[in-house]
Design a protein around this motif. Sequence first.
Motif, PDB file in Angstrom:
ATOM      1  N   LYS A 178     -42.291   2.682  94.708  1.00  0.00           N
ATOM      2  CA  LYS A 178     -40.873   2.602  94.339  1.00  0.00           C
ATOM      3  C   LYS A 178     -40.757   2.020  92.934  1.00  0.00           C
ATOM      4  O   LYS A 178     -41.402   1.032  92.603  1.00  0.00           O
ATOM      5  N   LEU A 179     -39.944   2.669  92.121  1.00  0.00           N
ATOM      6  CA  LEU A 179     -39.668   2.206  90.769  1.00  0.00           C
ATOM      7  C   LEU A 179     -38.253   1.642  90.739  1.00  0.00           C
ATOM      8  O   LEU A 179     -37.290   2.364  91.006  1.00  0.00           O
ATOM      9  N   SER A 180     -38.145   0.359  90.406  1.00  0.00           N
ATOM     10  CA  SER A 180     -36.847  -0.324  90.457  1.00  0.00           C
ATOM     11  C   SER A 180     -36.503  -0.895  89.089  1.00  0.00           C
ATOM     12  O   SER A 180     -37.390  -1.346  88.351  1.00  0.00           O
ATOM     13  N   PRO A 181     -35.203  -0.925  88.755  1.00  0.00           N
ATOM     14  CA  PRO A 181     -34.791  -1.555  87.488  1.00  0.00           C
ATOM     15  C   PRO A 181     -34.768  -3.068  87.633  1.00  0.00           C
ATOM     16  O   PRO A 181     -34.421  -3.610  88.685  1.00  0.00           O
ATOM     17  N   LYS A 182     -35.138  -3.763  86.555  1.00  0.00           N
ATOM     18  CA  LYS A 182     -35.023  -5.215  86.546  1.00  0.00           C
ATOM     19  C   LYS A 182     -33.614  -5.602  86.120  1.00  0.00           C
ATOM     20  O   LYS A 182     -32.958  -4.898  85.357  1.00  0.00           O
ATOM     21  N   LEU A 183     -33.180  -6.746  86.626  1.00  0.00           N
ATOM     22  CA  LEU A 183     -31.837  -7.219  86.287  1.00  0.00           C
ATOM     23  C   LEU A 183     -31.776  -7.641  84.822  1.00  0.00           C
ATOM     24  O   LEU A 183     -32.737  -8.164  84.267  1.00  0.00           O
ATOM     25  N   ALA A 184     -30.644  -7.383  84.207  1.00  0.00           N
ATOM     26  CA  ALA A 184     -30.348  -7.842  82.842  1.00  0.00           C
ATOM     27  C   ALA A 184     -31.330  -7.332  81.798  1.00  0.00           C
ATOM     28  O   ALA A 184     -31.565  -7.968  80.776  1.00  0.00           O
ATOM     29  N   SER A 185     -31.961  -6.190  82.076  1.00  0.00           N
ATOM     30  CA  SER A 185     -32.831  -5.573  81.067  1.00  0.00           C
ATOM     31  C   SER A 185     -33.027  -4.111  81.438  1.00  0.00           C
ATOM     32  O   SER A 185     -32.632  -3.665  82.518  1.00  0.00           O
ATOM     33  N   ASN A 186     -33.667  -3.358  80.526  1.00  0.00           N
ATOM     34  CA  ASN A 186     -33.967  -1.958  80.829  1.00  0.00           C
ATOM     35  C   ASN A 186     -35.383  -1.794  81.373  1.00  0.00           C
ATOM     36  O   ASN A 186     -35.831  -0.671  81.596  1.00  0.00           O
ATOM     37  N   GLN A 187     -36.095  -2.889  81.597  1.00  0.00           N
ATOM     38  CA  GLN A 187     -37.455  -2.824  82.098  1.00  0.00           C
ATOM     39  C   GLN A 187     -37.469  -2.411  83.581  1.00  0.00           C
ATOM     40  O   GLN A 187     -36.460  -2.520  84.279  1.00  0.00           O
ATOM     41  N   SER A 188     -38.624  -1.946  84.012  1.00  0.00           N
ATOM     42  CA  SER A 188     -38.759  -1.489  85.400  1.00  0.00           C
ATOM     43  C   SER A 188     -39.872  -2.243  86.108  1.00  0.00           C
ATOM     44  O   SER A 188     -40.760  -2.823  85.478  1.00  0.00           O
ATOM     45  N   GLN A 189     -39.801  -2.189  87.421  1.00  0.00           N
ATOM     46  CA  GLN A 189     -40.849  -2.792  88.254  1.00  0.00           C
ATOM     47  C   GLN A 189     -41.358  -1.740  89.220  1.00  0.00           C
ATOM     48  O   GLN A 189     -40.577  -1.105  89.934  1.00  0.00           O
ATOM     49  N   LEU A 190     -42.668  -1.539  89.227  1.00  0.00           N
ATOM     50  CA  LEU A 190     -43.289  -0.555  90.110  1.00  0.00           C
ATOM     51  C   LEU A 190     -43.933  -1.266  91.287  1.00  0.00           C
ATOM     52  O   LEU A 190     -44.719  -2.204  91.112  1.00  0.00           O
ATOM     53  N   THR A 191     -43.590  -0.813  92.486  1.00  0.00           N
ATOM     54  CA  THR A 191     -44.145  -1.411  93.702  1.00  0.00           C
ATOM     55  C   THR A 191     -44.922  -0.364  94.487  1.00  0.00           C
ATOM     56  O   THR A 191     -44.380   0.703  94.812  1.00  0.00           O
ATOM     57  N   VAL A 192     -46.194  -0.640  94.749  1.00  0.00           N
ATOM     58  CA  VAL A 192     -47.015   0.203  95.625  1.00  0.00           C
ATOM     59  C   VAL A 192     -47.718  -0.721  96.608  1.00  0.00           C
ATOM     60  O   VAL A 192     -47.917  -1.907  96.315  1.00  0.00           O
ATOM     61  N   PRO A 193     -48.099  -0.230  97.787  1.00  0.00           N
ATOM     62  CA  PRO A 193     -48.801  -1.089  98.747  1.00  0.00           C
ATOM     63  C   PRO A 193     -50.058  -1.698  98.126  1.00  0.00           C
ATOM     64  O   PRO A 193     -50.846  -1.006  97.480  1.00  0.00           O
ATOM     65  N   GLY A 194     -50.238  -3.009  98.308  1.00  0.00           N
ATOM     66  CA  GLY A 194     -51.349  -3.706  97.682  1.00  0.00           C
ATOM     67  C   GLY A 194     -52.708  -3.274  98.169  1.00  0.00           C
ATOM     68  O   GLY A 194     -53.706  -3.426  97.457  1.00  0.00           O
ATOM     69  N   TYR A 195     -52.771  -2.723  99.382  1.00  0.00           N
ATOM     70  CA  TYR A 195     -54.071  -2.351  99.943  1.00  0.00           C
ATOM     71  C   TYR A 195     -54.541  -0.971  99.489  1.00  0.00           C
ATOM     72  O   TYR A 195     -55.679  -0.579  99.758  1.00  0.00           O
ATOM     73  N   VAL A 196     -53.692  -0.219  98.818  1.00  0.00           N
ATOM     74  CA  VAL A 196     -54.059   1.138  98.413  1.00  0.00           C
ATOM     75  C   VAL A 196     -54.980   1.073  97.191  1.00  0.00           C
ATOM     76  O   VAL A 196     -54.628   0.451  96.185  1.00  0.00           O
ATOM     77  N   PRO A 197     -56.152   1.719  97.240  1.00  0.00           N
ATOM     78  CA  PRO A 197     -57.127   1.592  96.151  1.00  0.00           C
ATOM     79  C   PRO A 197     -56.836   2.478  94.946  1.00  0.00           C
ATOM     80  O   PRO A 197     -57.595   3.397  94.622  1.00  0.00           O
ATOM     81  N   ILE A 198     -55.705   2.245  94.300  1.00  0.00           N
ATOM     82  CA  ILE A 198     -55.402   2.890  93.029  1.00  0.00           C
ATOM     83  C   ILE A 198     -54.822   1.828  92.092  1.00  0.00           C
ATOM     84  O   ILE A 198     -54.447   0.734  92.537  1.00  0.00           O
ATOM     85  N   SER A 199     -54.758   2.127  90.803  1.00  0.00           N
ATOM     86  CA  SER A 199     -54.099   1.219  89.873  1.00  0.00           C
ATOM     87  C   SER A 199     -53.178   2.023  88.968  1.00  0.00           C
ATOM     88  O   SER A 199     -53.509   3.140  88.562  1.00  0.00           O
ATOM     89  N   ILE A 200     -52.004   1.443  88.668  1.00  0.00           N
ATOM     90  CA  ILE A 200     -51.003   2.117  87.838  1.00  0.00           C
ATOM     91  C   ILE A 200     -50.517   1.152  86.762  1.00  0.00           C
ATOM     92  O   ILE A 200     -50.042   0.054  87.077  1.00  0.00           O
ATOM     93  N   THR A 201     -50.644   1.563  85.520  1.00  0.00           N
ATOM     94  CA  THR A 201     -50.050   0.816  84.412  1.00  0.00           C
ATOM     95  C   THR A 201     -48.646   1.358  84.179  1.00  0.00           C
ATOM     96  O   THR A 201     -48.461   2.565  83.985  1.00  0.00           O
ATOM     97  N   ASN A 202     -47.659   0.468  84.202  1.00  0.00           N
ATOM     98  CA  ASN A 202     -46.266   0.900  84.107  1.00  0.00           C
ATOM     99  C   ASN A 202     -45.587   0.323  82.873  1.00  0.00           C
ATOM    100  O   ASN A 202     -45.488  -0.892  82.715  1.00  0.00           O
TER     101      ASN A 202
END
Length: 486
Positions: A178-202
């Motif tokens: 899930k990609l969510s907007p951060k409050l009071a900015s245009n930045q985003s936060q990416l959430t993926v299950p911690g146990y999944v063996p992949i990495s994502i730079t956002n």
Amino acid sequence: MRPLVNACLLLSCLSIPALADDYFDNLLSIIKPPHSHTAILATNLVTGDTIFQQNPDTLLLPASTMKLLTAVAATASLGSDFRFSTRVYSTLPIKGGVIAGDIYISFSGDPTLKATELRSLLKQLTDQGLYRIEGNVYLIGQANEQLQAPGWVWDDLGICYAAPVSDFVLNGNCVHGKLSPKLASNQSQLTVPGYVPISITNTSVFDKLGSEKFCQLDLQRLSGNHFSLSGCYSGSQAIKLAIAITDPGLFMQESVEQVLKSSQIQLQGKISIKHQLPTKTRLIAAHESAPLSDLVRTMLIKSDNLIADSLLKQLGQKTFQRPGNFSNGSRALKEILSSEGIVLTHAQIVDGSGLSRYNLLSARQLSQVLSLIYTDPRFAQLIDSLPVAGVSGTLKYKTSFNKPPLREHIMAKTGSMQGVDNLAGFIRSDTQDDTLFVILENGQSPLEKKQQQAPFSALFLHSLMDNPLAQHAPTDSDRSPSSQAN
């Protein structure tokens, strides 16, 4: 916008008594999209008469209507009881809770295998008393696999509907986030299950005010199941992401490592991939998928690409007695259907899902497949596996199909991708004979699609059901004295 057309109103516009061709020619002059290539074939399945055809032999992109061919070929060749198997072997027995050697997990490309089922597979070993493996764990799968078919669009490959087709499949080779907007900015936060063996730079941002002229997300696929998400998303609400992994062997390897660590089994060696079982092994645990009949139903109802192409590879493996791939699977599919009387001389088939832009089929060829499904008892269950307008699958919410007169009376396979909107299936209604139809539309204008009041296929089917010339044909019982008395 194109208006909805009532058949009776249209008939009143004709200057001569309407014949079927006249009726539909006049109809198409009103509803046919001006910028698309279309092909139509409609047949009365009771009388065998062709109700209407236009460009029936023109080769067009089938998209997911290709899955009709896969369903028939798989049922004919593999049989309704076929199952994918995931099996655990060892060269030595379990003694005193220990295997003093290696174990081998053989994967067959089960497109439905979940992490929970992988845990259950290993639990079968603990139920036998195993608590330590002194050797290594080898994952057995095909070498140098063809993970995507020719003609798959590069932009699609990071999305789960184009997940890699491999002997190693876990959780659909897909990771949800899930990609969510951060409050009071245009930045985003990416959430993926911690146990999944992949990495994502956002580094992506949200354009909350819609002020950016060019705003789109960009997902880069890197080696080792690493990803980079950048660009921007226009809006202020969180969005769901479904990301297809790039390396299914590594994904399985790291997933098995996690499952083993959470189990009661201690592994002294390492986990690695091999491409062949040793000659002398014993089966110590197994998991099987649902039978083919259930897999095909899911494939047709949900238009599941991974199931379709996994079955295609199985066709290649069984037909040619070698590891299955898109090439020999497509050839096998064509040979199987040709032996069933389907004329595919000029067709081009390169996958089982219809994702490839290289596939080419005609309305007549799809009509032949549907006719075989309707007339041959071996394939009768496939009709009940099709999406039903307004009720199930890809037709449940499709515009104009979730309301009368199409609702509940259309059973068909959709075929949609950028510029393509196809439909192939059956009409079943109390007021008309069972009717087979194929409606192909390629080269669809995105602007026209956005502005249209209803899909071209819905407009044509609406008028086909309204058409007095296509109503219920009298049967012997209709003509009997008792029926006339009533």
